[in-house]
Design an enzyme around this catalytic site. Structure first.
Site, PDB file in Angstrom:
ATOM      1  N   LEU A   1      66.151 -31.248  28.752  1.00  0.00           N
ATOM      2  CA  LEU A   1      66.073 -30.500  29.556  1.00  0.00           C
ATOM      3  C   LEU A   1      66.400 -29.262  29.166  1.00  0.00           C
ATOM      4  O   LEU A   1      67.297 -28.477  28.568  1.00  0.00           O
ATOM      5  CB  LEU A   1      67.127 -30.937  31.316  1.00  0.00           C
ATOM      6  CG  LEU A   1      67.317 -32.473  32.003  1.00  0.00           C
ATOM      7  CD1 LEU A   1      67.269 -33.453  31.414  1.00  0.00           C
ATOM      8  CD2 LEU A   1      68.469 -32.295  33.178  1.00  0.00           C
ATOM      9  N   CYS A   2      65.888 -28.311  30.433  1.00  0.00           N
ATOM     10  CA  CYS A   2      66.063 -26.613  30.132  1.00  0.00           C
ATOM     11  C   CYS A   2      65.739 -26.033  28.242  1.00  0.00           C
ATOM     12  O   CYS A   2      64.251 -26.571  27.974  1.00  0.00           O
ATOM     13  CB  CYS A   2      67.920 -26.484  29.878  1.00  0.00           C
ATOM     14  SG  CYS A   2      67.598 -24.934  30.275  1.00  0.00           S
ATOM     15  N   ILE A   3      66.819 -26.604  27.374  1.00  0.00           N
ATOM     16  CA  ILE A   3      66.183 -25.541  26.119  1.00  0.00           C
ATOM     17  C   ILE A   3      66.464 -26.750  25.106  1.00  0.00           C
ATOM     18  O   ILE A   3      65.254 -26.672  24.256  1.00  0.00           O
ATOM     19  CB  ILE A   3      67.697 -24.649  26.065  1.00  0.00           C
ATOM     20  CG1 ILE A   3      67.614 -23.831  24.489  1.00  0.00           C
ATOM     21  CG2 ILE A   3      68.570 -24.700  25.510  1.00  0.00           C
ATOM     22  CD1 ILE A   3      65.831 -23.053  24.296  1.00  0.00           C
TER      23      ILE A   3
ATOM     24  N   THR B   1      61.352 -31.939  30.812  1.00  0.00           N
ATOM     25  CA  THR B   1      61.566 -30.963  31.516  1.00  0.00           C
ATOM     26  C   THR B   1      62.282 -29.113  31.894  1.00  0.00           C
ATOM     27  O   THR B   1      63.165 -29.479  30.943  1.00  0.00           O
ATOM     28  CB  THR B   1      61.730 -31.627  33.226  1.00  0.00           C
ATOM     29  OG1 THR B   1      60.899 -31.094  34.159  1.00  0.00           O
ATOM     30  CG2 THR B   1      63.577 -31.654  33.373  1.00  0.00           C
TER      31      THR B   1
END
Length: 217
Positions: free
Chosen positions: A137-139, A191
């Site tokens: 997720l994210c970075i 995501t």
């Protein structure tokens, strides 16, 4: 609903600016439990790169340990990442937060030339070799892209990070809130979460969509 899927969740501390993004971590754990899976939380037993005051954003003059800080989110039920064995799990998931880019690797400082913590790299390569799903997720997808060359991932729309992913020899695909990018060949599911300007409800949606996808794999 009981899937009996066991998912390893790897944390990088506690707090968005120097560790794991707490909303992403917690909502991922919630999604695993809600969808009938089980989780075991891990973190490397290493010092954080630094400690950040989450009110001011200023660096603090103290040292904290990634495993000890991650244990806050895990409510104490956590294992040293060195104990991880790929055969015990159906999938692995990495929430985001700057701890991924500062503690698990040096992306925040070195971009595409970043170094990955040896323990983290070993775990990712073991899951990839076993053809088991890897979620981020994210970075955190940028971390995956560094270790698994040629991976297709998303961090949303951020041009700088997307460029670093391309420079690593992997591929970036733009995605929006709650959208999931699936690299079927490498079994990688990603995501954007807080790489976009998101609400906590949108974070929950993204986490759940990722978890459902890896469970179906």
């Amino acid at each position: 609903m009981k899937t009996n899927k066991k998912i390893a969740v790897v944390l990088s501390g506690s707090g968005v600016y120097d560790g794991s993004e707490i909303h992403e971590a917690t909502l991922s754990l919630y999604a695993i439990s809600k969808n009938g899976g089980e989780y075991q939380i891990f973190a490397p037993n290493i010092n954080q790169h630094h400690v950040v005051n989450h009110i001011t954003g200023e660096e603090m003059t103290e040292t904290r340990n990634v495993l000890v800080e991650s244990a806050r989110i895990a409510r104490g039920k956590i294992k040293d990442l060195a104990e991880f064995d790929a055969k015990d799990f159906d999938a692995i998931l990495f929430p985001g937060g700057f701890g991924v880019a500062k503690n698990l690797c040096s992306l925040a400082f070195d971009g595409a030339d970043c170094k990955v913590n040896s323990g983290v790299e070993k775990v990712l390569k073991a899951m990839h070799a076993a053809s088991k799903p890897i979620a981020a997720l994210c970075i955190a997808p940028a971390l995956i892209a560094k270790v698994i060359t040629g991976a297709e991932v998303t961090i949303g729309h951020d041009e700088g990070t997307a460029g670093a992913i391309q420079a690593m020899g992997s591929h970036h695909k733009q995605a929006g809130h709650g959208e999931v990018v699936v690299d079927a060949k490498n079994k990688i599911v990603t995501t954007p979460c807080y790489m976009l300007d998101a609400t906590i409800a949108q974070i929950g949606e993204g986490a759940e969509n990722v978890v459902k996808t890896i469970m179906e794999m």
